[in-house]
Design a protein around this motif. Structure first.
Motif, PDB file in Angstrom:
ATOM      1  N   PRO A 425     -21.162 -32.235   2.727  1.00  0.00           N
ATOM      2  CA  PRO A 425     -22.325 -33.064   3.033  1.00  0.00           C
ATOM      3  C   PRO A 425     -22.001 -34.542   2.848  1.00  0.00           C
ATOM      4  N   GLN A 429     -26.871 -37.090   2.432  1.00  0.00           N
ATOM      5  CA  GLN A 429     -27.389 -35.732   2.447  1.00  0.00           C
ATOM      6  C   GLN A 429     -27.404 -35.091   1.061  1.00  0.00           C
ATOM      7  N   GLY A 447     -31.743 -37.193  -0.417  1.00  0.00           N
ATOM      8  CA  GLY A 447     -30.630 -36.261  -0.488  1.00  0.00           C
ATOM      9  C   GLY A 447     -30.934 -35.056  -1.363  1.00  0.00           C
ATOM     10  N   ILE A 485     -26.051 -27.862   7.883  1.00  0.00           N
ATOM     11  CA  ILE A 485     -27.028 -28.751   7.256  1.00  0.00           C
ATOM     12  C   ILE A 485     -27.992 -29.285   8.306  1.00  0.00           C
ATOM     13  N   ALA A 487     -31.965 -31.446   8.748  1.00  0.00           N
ATOM     14  CA  ALA A 487     -33.034 -32.211   8.109  1.00  0.00           C
ATOM     15  C   ALA A 487     -34.363 -31.504   8.329  1.00  0.00           C
ATOM     16  N   TYR A 499     -32.944 -32.278   3.044  1.00  0.00           N
ATOM     17  CA  TYR A 499     -32.032 -31.499   3.868  1.00  0.00           C
ATOM     18  C   TYR A 499     -31.945 -30.079   3.332  1.00  0.00           C
TER      19      TYR A 499
END
Length: 638
Positions: A425, A429, A447, A485, A487, A499
């Motif tokens: 990440p 993130q 994050g 990953i 959002a 996230y």
């Protein structure tokens, strides 16, 4: 095996180029690609799906950045990262975050400081196009050589090296949009190269200045805002090469870029002014050694980005810095019949951001070692490689890869492989000290320290044929991605988002390409990609991933001094974050290049000839195609 000459070694600019590469292809002036294995191979037999665009091809086009330069290559989709003219490079349907951008084989990356939507486009614009010798694109994971972020593929921009003889050029290019207001682009460039000390010290200097007015159109939901932002860019590139002796070279690469942007953004029917001014410095010092039984490379690379972010959505002026310091070394040579390439890398990143970080700065490091073995069993060439990365936050990750190329004949190959790749990440993130304003100022994205690193297992199998007057290829690919990953979607109520990991995603498809010389002066080329990208948990399509993309181009060398082309680019329907499906669209371009007198070239053309427009679902999200544009250019070589 015949060793490379000193001249060819001096011109090699990416990774390691083996001193044992055969010279037959070089003698025939065949382009040798190096990004697939960091050793030289013809495109047909390279151990990866690879394509490239050359300096000569770039000179025939109107190109403002790397994304525009490669958009017609197989497996590529250029998607808008914002509705204001910023683009990202997607390879085989995977997010732009999975595309690793290299300059001369070294990373250029400002994403941790500037975020994905800002950083990728700023990274692309920092490379002066007049400095590009060629661009190589690897489709498929290359973490076994290049580490994190190479999950989807690699774009390697190879810059021009200095020459022994004195040469240079000057040029001007204009690009004007035929409807709406503004949008004109003016670009000038100058290039000079030669020996400062004959046969000892070579140097070049490239200067490129580009200014674009903001563009507005009544097709926007808010016609009082800009569809394309104003951009003023200055890019400088210089390379000094010291030919120490027959066994050693030392290169010093310097890149400076200044990129200022100004736009009135549409913010729920009102205008929000956004000003961003970025300066970037990239310095690389490299020692090349050409020894009796192996070649070596030792390199230091500094990449520093400084951004002033002044937006009415921020509530304050941001001062954002990212500094990447990288040291890497590599050895390449034969052990019996095995060509071994191995190396190590250490990278340190420091980020400052007064808008998003609740600490003064964040610092983290990564280290890696890798080894690759290339060998042959008759007509079967095998490449086995693996890399171990140690991330300060996410620990260790091993990325192996195996690839095979079988030569049915000198013109026909079957090739394929399997590779594991990973992506840790990014800072914004995983760090809960990182909070980014989003939802057009209505929420922030924080994050998530519980995120897992993304990993993928990728497969491909294909065949390619190249004859004297035609060629074709077909490749099947599949990427199985764990812990992708994503959002969180805004529900128009929440004020804080974060996230999360998608347990499993699958991106698979097929690529086809073909070209044919219809006559001695007319040629036709085409490529097509079908992509199926799905979240395996929800069974929903991944966003901004068109199912179909295609390119067709007809080239005509009308006379020795006159070249013309017409091309068509098709982008299929795709979903966006809101769940809406955007319709397909296609654009047609025309262009010509004419050498009026010796070394004086004129260039004319039209992009989006039919003035194609995107559908209502796209335009209401400010994804508006650049309208029909005309361009003209002039250049003189000496």
């Amino acid at each position: 095996m015949i060793k490379l000459t000193r001249l060819n070694r001096a011109l090699c600019v990416v990774g390691m180029v083996s001193s044992f590469t055969a010279m037959a292809e070089v003698a025939n002036k065949e382009v040798m690609v190096v990004t697939a294995s960091q050793t030289e191979h013809p495109e047909l037999t390279a151990p990866a799906s690879v394509s490239y665009i050359t300096r000569e091809e770039l000179d025939n086009l109107v190109v403002n950045d790397v994304g525009e330069a490669i958009k017609k290559l197989p497996g590529i989709n250029i998607n808008p990262s914002t509705g204001y003219g910023r683009n990202e490079i997607k390879i085989r349907g995977l997010s732009a975050d999975y595309t690793l951008l290299l300059i001369n084989g070294r990373r250029i990356n400002s994403r941790d400081g500037l975020l994905s939507a800002y950083g990728n486009d700023f990274d692309l614009s920092s490379i002066p196009m007049s400095a590009v010798e060629r661009i190589e694109v690897i489709r498929g994971p290359m973490s076994s050589l290049y580490g994190a972020d190479a999950l989807g593929g690699v774009v390697n921009v190879i810059l021009r090296k200095p020459t022994e003889e004195t040469q240079g050029s000057v040029g001007y290019q204009y690009d004007g949009i035929t409807e709406g207001s503004g949008g004109d682009t003016n670009k000038i460039n100058a290039y000079v190269s030669g020996a400062l000390i004959p046969e000892t010290l070579l140097g070049n200097l490239i200067v490129e200045k580009s200014d674009r007015d903001a563009w507005r159109t009544d097709k926007s939901v808010n016609p009082d805002t800009d569809v394309l932002e104003e951009r003023d860019e200055l890019n400088l590139y210089s390379n000094l090469k010291w030919l120490v002796n027959e066994q050693q070279d030392i290169d010093l690469d310097l890149i400076y870029s200044k990129d200022d942007r100004d736009a009135d953004w549409n913010n729920y029917g009102t205008a929000a002014n956004n000003v961003q001014e970025m300066e970037r410095y990239n310095v690389a010092l490299t020692h090349y050694g050409y020894w009796a039984n192996f070649d070596s490379r030792l390199r230091y690379n500094l990449d520093k980005s400084e951004l002033r972010d002044d937006s009415e959505l921020n509530g304050a002026v941001g001062n954002i810095d990212q500094t990447n310091n990288t040291v890497d070394g590599q050895l390449s040579g034969y052990l019996g019949d095995h060509l071994l390439t191995g190396g190590a890398e250490y990278r340190d990143t420091k980020v400052k951001n007064n808008l998003t970080l609740n600490t003064d700065s964040v610092n983290y490091s990564q280290a890696a070692v890798y080894l690759q073995d290339e060998f042959s069993l008759g007509n079967l060439a095998l490449t086995l490689s693996g890399r171990y990365d140690d991330h300060e936050v996410y620990g260790g990750e091993f990325s192996p890869r195996a690839y095979a190329v079988y030569k049915i004949s000198d013109s026909w190959v079957v090739k394929g492989g399997v590779g594991k790749a990973f992506k840790a990440p990014s800072l914004n993130q995983y760090s809960d000290s990182y909070s980014v304003l989003a939802c057009r100022g209505k929420c922030s994205v924080v994050g998530n320290p519980d995120l897992k690193a993304e990993t993928s297992l990728s497969y491909e199998l294909g065949t390619s044929y190249e004859a004297a007057r035609w060629g074709a290829g077909l490749t099947l690919f599949q990427n199985d991605i764990d812990d992708m990953i994503q959002a969180e979607n805004w529900d128009r109520v929440s004020t804080e988002l974060s996230y999360f990991n998608v347990a499993e995603a699958e991106v698979k498809g097929v690529e086809t390409m073909a070209w044919v010389d219809i006559t001695d002066t007319v040629s036709l080329s085409a490529n097509y990609m079908y992509t199926s990208a799905e979240d395996k948990d929800t069974k929903k399509d991944l966003i901004l991933t068109p199912s179909h993309t295609a390119n067709v181009q007809l080239d005509w060398q009308a006379m020795d001094n006159l070249y013309a082309y017409t091309s068509y680019q098709y982008t299929g329907s795709q979903y966006v974050r809101s769940g809406e499906k955007l319709s397909a669209y296609g654009t047609m371009d025309l262009g010509a290049r004419y050498e009026a007198i010796n070394n004086l070239n004129l260039k004319l053309g039209v992009t989006n000839l039919t003035n194609e427009e995107r559908d209502e679902a796209a335009t209401k999200l400010d994804y508006i195609l650049k309208a029909r544009s005309v361009y003209a250019g002039v250049s003189y070589d000496f």
